[in-house]
Scaffold this motif. Structure first.
Motif, mmCIF file in Angstrom:
data_model
loop_
_atom_site.group_PDB
_atom_site.id
_atom_site.type_symbol
_atom_site.label_atom_id
_atom_site.label_comp_id
_atom_site.label_asym_id
_atom_site.label_seq_id
_atom_site.Cartn_x
_atom_site.Cartn_y
_atom_site.Cartn_z
ATOM 1 N N LYS A 173 0.830 -1.211 0.000
ATOM 2 C CA LYS A 173 0.000 0.000 0.000
ATOM 3 C C LYS A 173 0.862 1.258 0.000
ATOM 4 N N ALA A 174 1.936 1.248 0.787
ATOM 5 C CA ALA A 174 2.820 2.413 0.874
ATOM 6 C C ALA A 174 3.525 2.670 -0.454
ATOM 7 N N SER A 175 3.974 1.610 -1.114
ATOM 8 C CA SER A 175 4.639 1.742 -2.415
ATOM 9 C C SER A 175 3.687 2.304 -3.460
ATOM 10 N N GLU A 176 2.473 1.777 -3.473
ATOM 11 C CA GLU A 176 1.414 2.259 -4.368
ATOM 12 C C GLU A 176 1.153 3.744 -4.138
ATOM 13 N N THR A 177 1.121 4.110 -2.871
ATOM 14 C CA THR A 177 0.836 5.498 -2.491
ATOM 15 C C THR A 177 1.909 6.439 -3.036
ATOM 16 N N LEU A 178 3.174 6.041 -2.897
ATOM 17 C CA LEU A 178 4.276 6.876 -3.387
ATOM 18 C C LEU A 178 4.299 6.933 -4.913
ATOM 19 N N TYR A 179 3.921 5.835 -5.547
ATOM 20 C CA TYR A 179 4.021 5.733 -7.005
ATOM 21 C C TYR A 179 2.814 6.355 -7.718
ATOM 22 N N ILE A 180 1.627 6.219 -7.113
ATOM 23 C CA ILE A 180 0.394 6.653 -7.794
ATOM 24 C C ILE A 180 -0.295 7.830 -7.105
ATOM 25 N N TYR A 181 -0.607 7.676 -5.806
ATOM 26 C CA TYR A 181 -1.512 8.628 -5.165
ATOM 27 C C TYR A 181 -0.862 9.962 -4.780
ATOM 28 N N ILE A 188 -3.235 17.519 -8.849
ATOM 29 C CA ILE A 188 -4.523 18.186 -8.627
ATOM 30 C C ILE A 188 -4.358 19.455 -7.790
ATOM 31 N N GLY A 189 -3.232 19.567 -7.081
ATOM 32 C CA GLY A 189 -2.996 20.742 -6.247
ATOM 33 C C GLY A 189 -3.309 20.533 -4.785
ATOM 34 N N LEU A 190 -3.445 19.257 -4.361
ATOM 35 C CA LEU A 190 -3.700 18.944 -2.944
ATOM 36 C C LEU A 190 -2.349 18.764 -2.241
ATOM 37 N N TYR A 191 -1.641 19.881 -2.042
ATOM 38 C CA TYR A 191 -0.239 19.814 -1.607
ATOM 39 C C TYR A 191 -0.068 19.277 -0.191
ATOM 40 N N ASN A 192 -0.945 19.671 0.732
ATOM 41 C CA ASN A 192 -0.825 19.176 2.108
ATOM 42 C C ASN A 192 -1.066 17.668 2.176
ATOM 43 N N ILE A 193 -2.056 17.210 1.418
ATOM 44 C CA ILE A 193 -2.355 15.775 1.385
ATOM 45 C C ILE A 193 -1.222 15.020 0.703
ATOM 46 N N LYS A 194 -0.689 15.586 -0.368
ATOM 47 C CA LYS A 194 0.460 14.974 -1.065
ATOM 48 C C LYS A 194 1.629 14.784 -0.111
ATOM 49 N N THR A 195 1.911 15.808 0.700
ATOM 50 C CA THR A 195 3.015 15.746 1.661
ATOM 51 C C THR A 195 2.787 14.655 2.699
ATOM 52 N N GLU A 196 1.557 14.587 3.222
ATOM 53 C CA GLU A 196 1.257 13.557 4.236
ATOM 54 C C GLU A 196 1.339 12.156 3.638
ATOM 55 N N GLU A 198 3.250 11.210 1.157
ATOM 56 C CA GLU A 198 4.669 10.898 0.959
ATOM 57 C C GLU A 198 5.332 10.490 2.272
ATOM 58 N N ASP A 199 5.059 11.234 3.340
ATOM 59 C CA ASP A 199 5.658 10.905 4.634
ATOM 60 C C ASP A 199 5.186 9.540 5.134
ATOM 61 N N LEU A 200 3.890 9.280 4.988
ATOM 62 C CA LEU A 200 3.350 7.983 5.420
ATOM 63 C C LEU A 200 3.885 6.857 4.543
ATOM 64 N N GLY A 201 4.054 7.123 3.254
ATOM 65 C CA GLY A 201 4.625 6.127 2.350
ATOM 66 C C GLY A 201 6.041 5.759 2.764
ATOM 67 N N TYR A 256 9.876 13.262 3.927
ATOM 68 C CA TYR A 256 10.124 12.702 2.589
ATOM 69 C C TYR A 256 10.977 13.645 1.745
ATOM 70 N N SER A 257 10.671 14.945 1.783
ATOM 71 C CA SER A 257 11.432 15.897 0.960
ATOM 72 C C SER A 257 12.863 16.051 1.472
ATOM 73 N N ILE A 258 13.041 15.996 2.788
ATOM 74 C CA ILE A 258 14.386 16.068 3.362
ATOM 75 C C ILE A 258 15.199 14.843 2.952
ATOM 76 N N ARG A 259 14.568 13.690 3.011
ATOM 77 C CA ARG A 259 15.243 12.446 2.610
ATOM 78 C C ARG A 259 15.651 12.501 1.139
ATOM 79 N N ASN A 260 14.765 13.041 0.286
ATOM 80 C CA ASN A 260 15.076 13.169 -1.147
ATOM 81 C C ASN A 260 16.258 14.105 -1.385
ATOM 82 N N LYS A 261 16.312 15.205 -0.628
ATOM 83 C CA LYS A 261 17.435 16.147 -0.759
ATOM 84 C C LYS A 261 18.741 15.493 -0.315
#
Length: 329
Positions: A173-181, A188-196, A198-201, A256-261
């Protein structure tokens, strides 16, 4: 279940329903409230004997999804009603899209049908299949974007409650979330939800890294708060002189963004210099918003030295999602 437990569950259910209505109370008409009540009762009946893996009554899930749709996204009564009954057809063979259409009309039936079809896509596995699912979901945007938005809200709540799932399903589920959702939420512009998402993924796909960065962010919180106070004090005085209407907010960057950096720049956590952000949100009419953005930029840079290489101008050239801002470091 013991009678005492059933009574407690009913009280909790009533509380959740009241909170759902309270979230968008001011924007709901009497007809909207009747529609949401009908959808709530319909969902309670359809999920009456169903429970989640955690043991919780299943009905709490669609209510949680409806609350995300209402509060975090701000959709209308039709969307809230569709969120409440989004799993009925999939989870109860006594119900069909035909039933939904008869009770709630064509619009809600179409949304629920789209959500049911996406749920069936989620059951398929494999990287190539995930890519195909992503393409199919993007095509759904052209039909009714509410289908995708409610599905993203559904996935968010599933990720928030993922700990009760077996480890193998958590990772899937987490992999799917990072790859698709998460990418869909961003699109779509749901930035806060996107961030959450990614962190949960990351929390379930790489728990060691997630916990390490999370711990360090907590340890650095005092320094962050002190800096934000210093920034606020310095900048507010100048902004007030210009009689601007504004709000200053500080927040940590996502794990997630810190880890990517850290990966992209090949540096340690300590070497990341923008672990948190300060936002200045200002009020303006359309004619003056660009001028005021650069005016605020000038005020900020009077107090703090910027790195010109790090300037991102999405005022002159907004993102495809409509996002407009100036980013400086």
């Amino acid at each position: 279940m013991a009678i005492k437990d059933i009574d407690l569950e009913k009280k909790a259910l009533a509380k959740e329903y009241k909170e759902l209505l309270k979230i968008s109370y001011q924007t709901l008409s009497s007809d909207d409230k009747k529609l949401i009540r009908k959808a709530f009762n319909f969902a309670v009946d359809a999920h009456e004997h169903q429970r989640r893996i955690s043991g919780e009554a299943y009905i709490f899930h669609p209510i949680a999804v409806a609350k995300i749709v209402a509060y975090e996204i701000g959709l209308d009564a039709i969307s809230i009603a569709a969120a409440l009954i989004h799993d009925v057809v999939e989870d109860n063979s006594n119900y069909s899209i035909k039933n939904i259409k008869k009770v709630f009309g064509k619009n809600i039936a179409k949304i629920v049908d789209g959500l049911t079809k996406i749920s069936n896509l989620d059951k398929e596995t494999g990287t190539s299949q995930q890519a195909e699912n992503y393409r199919k979901m993007l095509l759904t945007l052209n039909e009714d974007v509410r289908v995708i938005i409610i599905k993203i809200a559904d996935r968010l709540h599933n990720m928030q409650t993922l700990s009760s799932m077996p480890l193998e399903k958590q990772i899937k589920k987490a992999s799917e979330t990072l790859y698709i959702y998460a990418p869909l939420a961003h699109r779509i512009g749901l930035y806060n939800i996107k961030t959450e998402l990614e962190d949960l993924g990351l929390k379930y796909t790489d728990p060691e890294t997630y916990n390490d960065i999370s711990k360090k962010l907590i340890e650095n919180k005092k320094d962050q708060d002190d800096y934000i106070k210093k920034f606020n004090k310095a900048v507010s005085k100048s902004l007030n002189k210009e009689k601007l209407k504004y709000l200053i907010k500080g927040r940590s960057k996502s794990i997630y963004s810190i880890r990517n950096k850290m990966i992209k720049q090949d540096v340690s956590f300590e070497e990341i210099y923008d672990k948190f952000a300060v936002r200045i949100i200002y009020k303006s009419n359309a004619e003056n918003e660009k001028f005021l953005a650069w005016k605020i930029y000038s005020i900020v840079t009077d107090h703090f030295t910027p790195n010109p290489i790090r300037l991102r101008d999405w005022i002159s050239a907004p993102k495809s999602t409509g996002y407009e801002a100036l980013h400086i470091t």
